[in-house]
Design a protein around this motif. Structure first.
Motif, PDB file in Angstrom:
ATOM      1  N   ALA A 147     -34.385  37.323 -14.172  1.00 49.44           N
ATOM      2  CA  ALA A 147     -32.990  36.979 -13.889  1.00 49.44           C
ATOM      3  C   ALA A 147     -32.030  37.616 -14.887  1.00 49.44           C
ATOM      4  CB  ALA A 147     -32.822  35.458 -13.905  1.00 49.44           C
ATOM      5  N   THR A 148     -32.546  38.555 -15.694  1.00 53.24           N
ATOM      6  CA  THR A 148     -31.730  39.154 -16.748  1.00 53.24           C
ATOM      7  C   THR A 148     -30.439  39.759 -16.228  1.00 53.24           C
ATOM      8  OG1 THR A 148     -33.625  39.623 -18.171  1.00 53.24           O
ATOM      9  CG2 THR A 148     -31.667  40.953 -18.513  1.00 53.24           C
ATOM     10  N   ALA A 149     -30.505  40.527 -15.151  1.00 47.74           N
ATOM     11  CA  ALA A 149     -29.327  41.242 -14.647  1.00 47.74           C
ATOM     12  C   ALA A 149     -28.166  40.297 -14.364  1.00 47.74           C
ATOM     13  CB  ALA A 149     -29.690  42.025 -13.389  1.00 47.74           C
ATOM     14  N   SER A 150     -28.420  39.221 -13.663  1.00 51.08           N
ATOM     15  CA  SER A 150     -27.349  38.285 -13.317  1.00 51.08           C
ATOM     16  C   SER A 150     -26.785  37.600 -14.558  1.00 51.08           C
ATOM     17  CB  SER A 150     -27.850  37.240 -12.317  1.00 51.08           C
ATOM     18  OG  SER A 150     -28.901  36.467 -12.886  1.00 51.08           O
ATOM     19  N   LYS A 151     -27.611  37.390 -15.575  1.00 50.82           N
ATOM     20  CA  LYS A 151     -27.148  36.742 -16.803  1.00 50.82           C
ATOM     21  C   LYS A 151     -26.229  37.653 -17.612  1.00 50.82           C
ATOM     22  CE  LYS A 151     -31.308  33.899 -17.446  1.00 50.82           C
ATOM     23  NZ  LYS A 151     -32.479  33.663 -18.323  1.00 50.82           N
ATOM     24  N   ASN A 190     -32.700  39.508 -27.211  1.00 49.69           N
ATOM     25  CA  ASN A 190     -33.128  38.213 -26.708  1.00 49.69           C
ATOM     26  C   ASN A 190     -32.093  37.643 -25.760  1.00 49.69           C
ATOM     27  OD1 ASN A 190     -31.149  36.472 -28.118  1.00 49.69           O
ATOM     28  ND2 ASN A 190     -32.183  37.235 -29.944  1.00 49.69           N
ATOM     29  N   LEU A 191     -32.516  36.647 -25.001  1.00 50.87           N
ATOM     30  CA  LEU A 191     -31.615  35.883 -24.148  1.00 50.87           C
ATOM     31  C   LEU A 191     -31.964  34.417 -24.303  1.00 50.87           C
ATOM     32  CD1 LEU A 191     -31.335  37.929 -20.814  1.00 50.87           C
ATOM     33  CD2 LEU A 191     -29.496  37.341 -22.384  1.00 50.87           C
ATOM     34  N   GLU A 215     -27.836  31.775 -22.523  1.00 50.17           N
ATOM     35  CA  GLU A 215     -27.055  32.572 -21.590  1.00 50.17           C
ATOM     36  C   GLU A 215     -25.671  32.879 -22.140  1.00 50.17           C
ATOM     37  OE1 GLU A 215     -26.967  30.901 -17.702  1.00 50.17           O
ATOM     38  OE2 GLU A 215     -29.149  30.825 -17.498  1.00 50.17           O
ATOM     39  N   ASP A 216     -25.313  32.272 -23.279  1.00 49.14           N
ATOM     40  CA  ASP A 216     -24.001  32.484 -23.882  1.00 49.14           C
ATOM     41  C   ASP A 216     -24.036  33.484 -25.030  1.00 49.14           C
ATOM     42  OD1 ASP A 216     -22.808  30.678 -22.157  1.00 49.14           O
ATOM     43  OD2 ASP A 216     -23.202  28.980 -23.471  1.00 49.14           O
ATOM     44  N   VAL A 217     -25.206  34.038 -25.334  1.00 47.29           N
ATOM     45  CA  VAL A 217     -25.359  34.927 -26.486  1.00 47.29           C
ATOM     46  C   VAL A 217     -26.060  36.211 -26.076  1.00 47.29           C
ATOM     47  CG1 VAL A 217     -26.384  35.187 -28.775  1.00 47.29           C
ATOM     48  CG2 VAL A 217     -25.451  32.981 -28.084  1.00 47.29           C
TER      49      VAL A 217
END
Length: 217
Positions: free
Chosen positions: A31-35, A119-120, A123-125
């Motif tokens: 789901a990286t792209a959408s984040k 890193n993820l 979702e805010d960083v």
């Protein structure tokens, strides 16, 4: 000129071969792209050489906007940074999300790898690390966030990641956000959850950290 040096470092416009070196970084998920889509506010940068730290002290604020490209696994980065009385803009880089869910930072024309998403954990960083090799290796780490009022935990995570890469607290510079040169304009996607940029103020850096204005700029 110092402004040109900052452009090279923060806007990532270098056309140099690079090799991203993970430092116990979690691998991005499917789901990286959408984040990543939307606008991210520049919070801090860390660099290994004194001249690059001095250049970072000239940065008042900045942000980047992430949007889809024609290819599904590529995301265009439009980056802005306020240096002196100028707002510098560049869109020569993009994220590539590989089959192994690794997010690489590449140059749009040469497709050379400049670095990677570290890193993820939130979702805010957003933490970007890149390594450039010329006469000697340049290593940099940059922190972006949706909200300038970052939690202590998020800041400590960035500082720990910097330490893992050999960058101490003395090599971290936080942006003061005192000016209004680079206005954040949403083009869709997720946006920064904060007050308008002109009224926002970054949290003060921890003790021992370089603070703009406390060192020669």
């Amino acid at each position: 000129m110092a402004a040109a040096g900052v452009t090279t470092i923060l806007i990532l416009a270098l056309l140099l071969p690079a090799a991203a070196v993970p430092c116990k970084a979690p691998r991005p998920d499917n789901a990286t792209a959408s984040k990543l889509l939307g606008t991210w506010l520049y919070v801090a940068g860390a660099a290994q050489f004194p001249q690059h730290l001095l250049e970072m002290l000239l940065i008042d604020h900045g942000h980047l906007h992430v949007e889809p490209r024609d290819r599904e696994q590529e995301l265009l980065l439009t980056q802005h940074v306020a240096v002196g009385d100028q707002c510098l803009t560049n869109n020569s880089t993009y994220f590539e999300i590989t089959a192994g869910n690794t997010t690489l930072l590449k140059h749009a024309k040469t497709h050379q790898t400049l670095g990677m998403l570290m890193n993820l954990s939130s979702e805010d960083v957003l933490v970007i690390q890149y390594q450039l090799q010329r006469e000697r290796t340049y290593l940099g780490l940059y922190l972006y966030a949706r909200n300038l009022s970052m939690s202590t935990a998020h800041r400590e995570e960035f500082e720990n990641q910097a330490k893992c890469l050999g960058l101490s607290e003395e090599k971290i510079v936080y942006a003061p956000w005192k000016m209004e040169l680079c206005q954040v304009k949403e083009i869709g996607g997720s946006g920064p959850r904060t007050e308008p940029v002109a009224a926002a103020t970054a949290s003060p850096p921890p003790p021992g950290t370089h603070q703009p204005g406390s060192t020669s700029t």
